[in-house]
Design an enzyme around this catalytic site. Structure first.
Site, PDB file in Angstrom:
ATOM      1  CG  HIS A 140      -1.819   1.174   1.302  1.00  0.00           C
ATOM      2  ND1 HIS A 140      -3.111   1.157   0.808  1.00  0.00           N
ATOM      3  CD2 HIS A 140      -1.638   2.431   1.805  1.00  0.00           C
ATOM      4  CE1 HIS A 140      -3.674   2.335   1.005  1.00  0.00           C
ATOM      5  NE2 HIS A 140      -2.794   3.134   1.607  1.00  0.00           N
ATOM      6  CD  GLU A 141       1.643   3.551   3.635  1.00  0.00           C
ATOM      7  OE1 GLU A 141       1.888   4.612   3.030  1.00  0.00           O
ATOM      8  OE2 GLU A 141       0.592   3.370   4.294  1.00  0.00           O
TER       9      GLU A 141
END
Length: 419
Positions: free
Chosen positions: A18-19
């Site tokens: 996600h990051e």
């Protein structure tokens, strides 16, 4: 210990990807990323590479990418502030000390009259001899305060300086990478284990269940339910689950002979919902091949994307209560149970969690990626951004509400699993 490790690896991987989406799109847009963090709270490990510090933090409940200009992290030097300057070979300032006590002989002290470390990149004032001087500031100048070094962020490297489209894509990339991760996990399952044919063939019938009482047998090929053709086991199981206590008319193929029967699914209550169940099991043969695996990965990603949205709709309409929601404790317990059924089931669970994380982050709620995208939408309609202080206050309130929700959900999980 193995269950804890499985949970940490799965949850950590989902947060990492996600990051990573935010990180890669920020870099592509030319935004300075100050920190790439997995977890929250105190730093356990930190490695600096280039202009970014990569950290692992104590609480494994998420992560963040801290971009220049997002959190008022720019350095401002007020008029009258005495600073120490280190001038490089090019004649530009390469280091600025904000502390008064500096023991470096190469430092030139200056009483600041004016400084701009974002756009024009200069600092001017009076040296110790009372002369007025002006120095250009390097784009890679480091500001030192109380031993902590911070790289300045010229305005064109800050998040807010980028076009609306670039900012929106940087924020959207996080959830999008969760969907990509899910696809590749399903793809890997298809390549390694094979792709189920998904044919609606009964592999076994449990004794004393509605299916056994009605005369359904092993090997029956489901052709129709209530007059509607059935082509996959997924379609068949969805009809059963959505019809608790409702009599259904079945037509099956049994060794080339058409057989009809009526079965009333039993009602099963789970997590505040009611499901239908007739007591049959499924064991599909599998097929292998790269193309089949790609199709399987896409189909499963789309299927679970739709399924999670349906559950969200039930939550909004009240058919799905907050008591049925799970937080980190619930996810850990579910991971513990799934892990008992093998690596492929664990991979499947990880893919579903990744889709769920992506969708949840896209909800138009303050503090979530979806909330920020909503503000970008307002900016696009208005033609100018929302006041940063007002937006920051909305996100702050959103964070507080999310924390409260997390506490409630976690308490529900604790009561459900330990009392």
């Amino acid at each position: 210990m193995e269950n804890v490790l499985a949970f940490v690896i799965i949850f950590g991987s989902l947060v990492f990807f996600h990051e990573l989406g935010h990180f890669l799109l920020a870099k592509r847009a030319g935004i300075m990323v100050r920190e790439f963090a997995i977890g929250f709270g105190p730093k356990i490990i930190g490695i600096t590479k280039g202009e970014t510090i990569y950290t692992i933090r104590l609480l494994p409940l998420g992560g963040y990418v801290r971009m220049a200009g997002e959190d008022f992290d720019t350095v401002e030097i007020q008029p009258g502030h005495r600073v120490g300057l280190v001038i490089g070979k090019t004649g530009k300032v390469e280091k600025i000390y904000l502390n008064r006590n500096v023991s470096n002989p190469d430092v030139l002290f200056l009483e600041t009259e004016e400084a701009d470390l974002e756009k024009e990149l200069f600092i001017e004032g009076y040296d110790d001899e009372g002369q007025h001087v002006r120095y250009d500031v390097s784009r890679k100048t480091v500001v030192v305060e109380k031993g902590q070094e911070t790289l300045i962020a010229p305005y064109d490297r800050q998040f807010e300086s980028k076009p609306l489209g670039s900012r929106a894509m940087t924020i959207f990339a996080g959830p999008f990478f969760n969907f990509i991760l899910a696809f590749f996990i399903f793809l890997a399952i298809g390549l390694l284990q094979g792709v189920p044919t998904n044919e609606p063939i009964i592999s076994s019938v449990d004794s004393g269940t509605p299916a056994q009482v009605a005369g359904m047998k092993k090997g029956d090929y489901i052709k129709e339910v209530n007059g509607k053709p059935v082509t996959t086991w997924t379609e068949f199981s969805e009809v059963i689950q959505d019809s608790p206590g409702i009599p259904l008319q079945f037509k099956v193929d049994r060794n080339g002979e058409s057989v009809s029967m009526v079965i009333k699914p039993a009602t099963i209550k789970q997590d505040g919902r009611e499901f239908g169940q007739i007591g049959v099991r499924y064991s599909s043969p599998v097929e292998k091949g790269p193309l089949k695996a790609v199709v399987y990965g896409a189909e499963q990603t789309i299927f679970w994307f739709k399924k999670i949205f349906e559950l969200l709709g039930m939550l909004v309409t009240g058919k799905f209560t907050i008591d049925a929601l799970s937080g980190p404790v619930g996810i850990y317990k579910a991971t513990e149970e799934v892990a008992q059924y093998g690596i492929y089931n664990l991979m499947n669970w990880a893919a579903i969690l990744s889709i769920n994380l992506g969708i949840m982050n896209l909800l138009p709620l303050p503090a979530l990626d979806g909330g920020r995208l909503l503000f970008f939408l307002f900016e696009g309609v208005r033609g100018k951004p929302i006041d940063k202080q007002k937006e920051g206050m909305v996100h702050f309130v959103g964070i507080m509400l999310l924390m409260v929700l997390m506490l409630v959900v976690t308490w529900n999980d604790i009561q459900r699993f330990f009392f």
